[in-house]
Design an enzyme around this catalytic site. Structure first.
Site, PDB file in Angstrom:
ATOM      1  N   LEU A  82       0.852  -1.201   0.000  1.00 40.55           N
ATOM      2  CA  LEU A  82       0.000   0.000   0.000  1.00 40.55           C
ATOM      3  C   LEU A  82       0.881   1.241   0.000  1.00 40.55           C
ATOM      4  O   LEU A  82       1.901   1.293   0.694  1.00 40.55           O
ATOM      5  CB  LEU A  82      -0.911  -0.014   1.227  1.00 40.55           C
ATOM      6  CG  LEU A  82      -1.977  -1.114   1.210  1.00 40.55           C
ATOM      7  CD1 LEU A  82      -2.623  -1.233   2.582  1.00 40.55           C
ATOM      8  CD2 LEU A  82      -3.028  -0.855   0.141  1.00 40.55           C
ATOM      9  N   HIS A  98       0.054 -12.791   8.242  1.00 45.12           N
ATOM     10  CA  HIS A  98       1.184 -13.307   7.455  1.00 45.12           C
ATOM     11  C   HIS A  98       1.566 -14.705   7.939  1.00 45.12           C
ATOM     12  O   HIS A  98       1.609 -14.948   9.148  1.00 45.12           O
ATOM     13  CB  HIS A  98       2.374 -12.350   7.600  1.00 45.12           C
ATOM     14  CG  HIS A  98       3.562 -12.765   6.800  1.00 45.12           C
ATOM     15  ND1 HIS A  98       3.646 -12.565   5.446  1.00 45.12           N
ATOM     16  CD2 HIS A  98       4.698 -13.417   7.159  1.00 45.12           C
ATOM     17  CE1 HIS A  98       4.784 -13.068   4.998  1.00 45.12           C
ATOM     18  NE2 HIS A  98       5.445 -13.580   6.012  1.00 45.12           N
ATOM     19  N   ASP A 130       2.787  -0.885   7.833  1.00 43.43           N
ATOM     20  CA  ASP A 130       3.441   0.366   7.452  1.00 43.43           C
ATOM     21  C   ASP A 130       3.854   0.252   5.985  1.00 43.43           C
ATOM     22  O   ASP A 130       3.381  -0.647   5.285  1.00 43.43           O
ATOM     23  CB  ASP A 130       4.605   0.696   8.402  1.00 43.43           C
ATOM     24  CG  ASP A 130       5.682  -0.376   8.381  1.00 43.43           C
ATOM     25  OD1 ASP A 130       5.705  -1.184   7.435  1.00 43.43           O
ATOM     26  OD2 ASP A 130       6.506  -0.396   9.309  1.00 43.43           O
ATOM     27  N   ASP A 134       5.665  -6.447   5.184  1.00 39.59           N
ATOM     28  CA  ASP A 134       5.379  -7.229   6.402  1.00 39.59           C
ATOM     29  C   ASP A 134       6.219  -6.751   7.583  1.00 39.59           C
ATOM     30  O   ASP A 134       6.748  -7.554   8.356  1.00 39.59           O
ATOM     31  CB  ASP A 134       5.635  -8.723   6.136  1.00 39.59           C
ATOM     32  CG  ASP A 134       4.783  -9.250   4.986  1.00 39.59           C
ATOM     33  OD1 ASP A 134       3.600  -8.889   4.921  1.00 39.59           O
ATOM     34  OD2 ASP A 134       5.309 -10.009   4.155  1.00 39.59           O
TER      35      ASP A 134
END
Ligand code: GRF
Length: 177
Positions: A82, A98, A130, A134
């Site tokens: 993102l 994850h 963030d 990951d």
């Protein structure tokens, strides 16, 4: 209200829905993601090819989620990074699941890489998102054994079974904040 981002099967999305969590919308970077048909809430894809840039796509996706009342975003098998236009609209309110014990084995091939490395223990991690791969603060982890005759499929299935418990639990806690 929760917005869920998906790219694939959507078994984690299903677990969130089965846990009765308030899912307002589902978005994907792929129009053919099987996950899009999993739950009957507004769902749509935001294909990169339809936008001038990744940032423009992410801004449109964030706007669409906001318009549907989303305040917490869950990445449930979402396979794109993102960009800031998305991250800035949901500060400290994006979580990812994850299939490894982060910070070990980040990235898209975590299960295969753990088998190749010969680890005897794997796990599932739920963490805040963030701009890294990951890499955000870890909220919860659970260990999963790796068996001698595991293939990527059998190990991933065992990890996913744990994810399906851990992710709804953490999301429920975040909803209660
Ligand atoms: C899960 O293993 C998750 O940890 C990883 O992608 C997989 C998604 O599976 N990020 P599904 O689409 O929820 O079935």
């Amino acid at each position: 209200m929760i917005g869920v981002l998906v790219s694939g099967e959507g078994t984690n999305l299903q677990a969130l829905a089965d846990a009765g969590l308030p899912i307002a919308a589902v978005a994907s970077n792929r129009h053919d993601a099987r996950a899009l048909a999993r739950v009957s809430v507004p769902s749509r894809s935001f294909e990169l090819a339809d936008y001038d840039s990744r940032e423009a796509r992410d801004a449109a996706m964030a706007d669409w989620l906001r318009e549907r009342g989303v305040t917490l975003v869950v990445l449930a098998g979402y396979m794109h990074l993102l960009t800031p236009p998305f991250l800035e609209r949901f500060p400290d309110a994006i979580v990812n699941v994850h299939p490894s014990l982060l910070p070990s084995f980040p990235g898209a091939h975590a299960v295969e890489e753990q088998l190749a490395a010969g680890v005897t223990e794997s796990g599932a991690t739920v963490h805040l998102v963030d701009s890294g791969v990951d890499s955000g603060p870890i909220l919860a982890q659970e260990r999963v054994p790796v068996l001698e005759d595991d293939t990527a499929e059998t190990l991933h299935e065992r990890i996913k079974a744990v994810e399906h418990e851990l992710l709804p639990k953490v999301v429920r806690e975040l909803c209660a904040r």
